[in-house]
Design an enzyme around this catalytic site. Structure first.
Site, short mmCIF file in Angstrom:
data_model
loop_
_atom_site.label_atom_id
_atom_site.label_comp_id
_atom_site.label_asym_id
_atom_site.label_seq_id
_atom_site.Cartn_x
_atom_site.Cartn_y
_atom_site.Cartn_z
N SER A 143 0.87 -1.17 0.00
CA SER A 143 0.00 0.00 0.00
C SER A 143 0.91 1.22 0.00
O SER A 143 2.08 1.12 0.39
CB SER A 143 -0.85 -0.01 1.28
OG SER A 143 -1.42 1.27 1.50
N TYR A 156 -2.32 -1.44 10.43
CA TYR A 156 -2.21 -1.62 8.97
C TYR A 156 -0.90 -1.00 8.47
O TYR A 156 -0.15 -1.64 7.72
CB TYR A 156 -3.42 -0.96 8.32
CG TYR A 156 -3.53 -1.09 6.82
CD1 TYR A 156 -3.92 -2.28 6.23
CD2 TYR A 156 -3.31 0.01 5.99
CE1 TYR A 156 -4.06 -2.39 4.85
CE2 TYR A 156 -3.45 -0.08 4.62
CZ TYR A 156 -3.84 -1.28 4.05
OH TYR A 156 -3.98 -1.38 2.67
C1 BGC Z 1 -6.15 1.68 2.54
C2 BGC Z 1 -7.35 2.55 2.41
C3 BGC Z 1 -6.94 4.01 2.15
C4 BGC Z 1 -5.96 4.09 1.01
C5 BGC Z 1 -5.45 5.50 0.71
C6 BGC Z 1 -5.23 1.88 1.38
O1 BGC Z 1 -4.09 1.09 1.53
O2 BGC Z 1 -6.57 0.32 2.58
O3 BGC Z 1 -8.13 2.46 3.56
O4 BGC Z 1 -8.08 4.79 1.82
O5 BGC Z 1 -4.86 3.24 1.28
O6 BGC Z 1 -5.03 6.20 1.85
#
Ligand code: BGC
Length: 255
Positions: A143, A156
């Protein structure tokens, strides 16, 4: 069909980004093991779609937070298709909880499903690739939050930060076996993980405004990058992350 004769595993493969990755790899000719934990009917629908494409797939119920279940996926790939070329560590969850309110159970669940699964997924996939010879690809779906703070989503961010270092370290360690380890770092993607934002028009407008491209990604826009990274054109890419985020990392803070 750039992935003809290749065999792939996609964890968390029957929904969201994982589902799009499964379909794209199959479209490119790969045989795909689809890992899932819930909704067998979604897996069956995917299998039927892949069959229509003239390709092969196999759904396997496995909880990737457990090493024994990860091994089940490798055994299924080797048992049914004879080898493993592409391991996509995609399964992921988030709790949207902050430093102050995350419980021990939430912390452990997020770390196990996102990070532990990617670590052991990389380990046992690499062992199989070394055993069969000829190298391979490990693609970690991380991410933008492997690097970029997201206040209110701490576990996360920790897990994704760990995946960043997993990608880099394993990429360096495994290079001598011609196993390339690459991260794909999406920004906001229109998938179930983002339903709470998508169902709140004010939040969605705020998010879209923060994205230079002005909108969330479609899962297919992440899957096409994964398919490229799995193919011959990406033979000199390892130990790094490709951010597929519409430019969001260069703008404000995580939303
Ligand atoms: C997350 C989302 C978030 C996005 C942008 C992703 O990795 O799961 O919850 O909106 O990143 O910030």
């Amino acid at each position: 069909m750039s992935l003809k004769n290749k065999v792939a595993i996609v964890t968390g493969g029957n929904s969201g980004i994982g589902q799009a990755i499964v379909l794209e790899l199959a479209r490119q000719g790969a045989s795909v093991v689809i890992d899932y934990v819930a909704h067998p009917e979604a897996t069956e629908a995917l299998e039927r779609e892949i069959c229509k494409l003239g390709n092969q797939s196999l759904g396997v119920e496995a909880d990737v937070s457990k090493l024994a279940d990860l091994q089940k996926l490798i055994d299924a790939a080797v048992g049914k298709f004879g080898r493993l070329d592409i391991m996509v560590n995609n399964a992921g969850i988030e709790t949207r909880t902050s430093v102050l309110d995350t419980t021990e159970a939430q912390y452990e669940r997020v770390m196990a499903i996102n990070l532990k699964s990617a670590f052991f997924g990389t380990q046992i996939a690499a062992r199989q690739m070394i055993k069969q010879g000829g190298g391979g690809r490990v693609i970690n779906i991380t991410s933008v939050h492997e690097d970029w703070p997201m206040p209110g989503n701490t576990p996360y961010c920790l897990a994704k930060g760990g995946m960043r270092m997993l990608t880099r370290t394993a990429g360096v360690e495994l290079a001598k076996h011609d196993i390339l380890v690459v991260g794909v770092g999406p920004g906001a993607v229109a998938t179930p993980i983002n339903l709470s934002t998508m169902n709140d028009p004010a939040k969605l407008a705020q998010l879209n405004a923060a994205i230079p491209l002005g909108r969330m990604a479609r899962p297919e826009e992440i899957a096409s990058v994964v398919a490229f990274l799995a193919g011959a054109g990406a033979s000199y890419l390892t130990a790094t992350t490709i951010f597929t985020d519409g430019g969001i990392m260069q703008s404000s803070v995580g939303l």
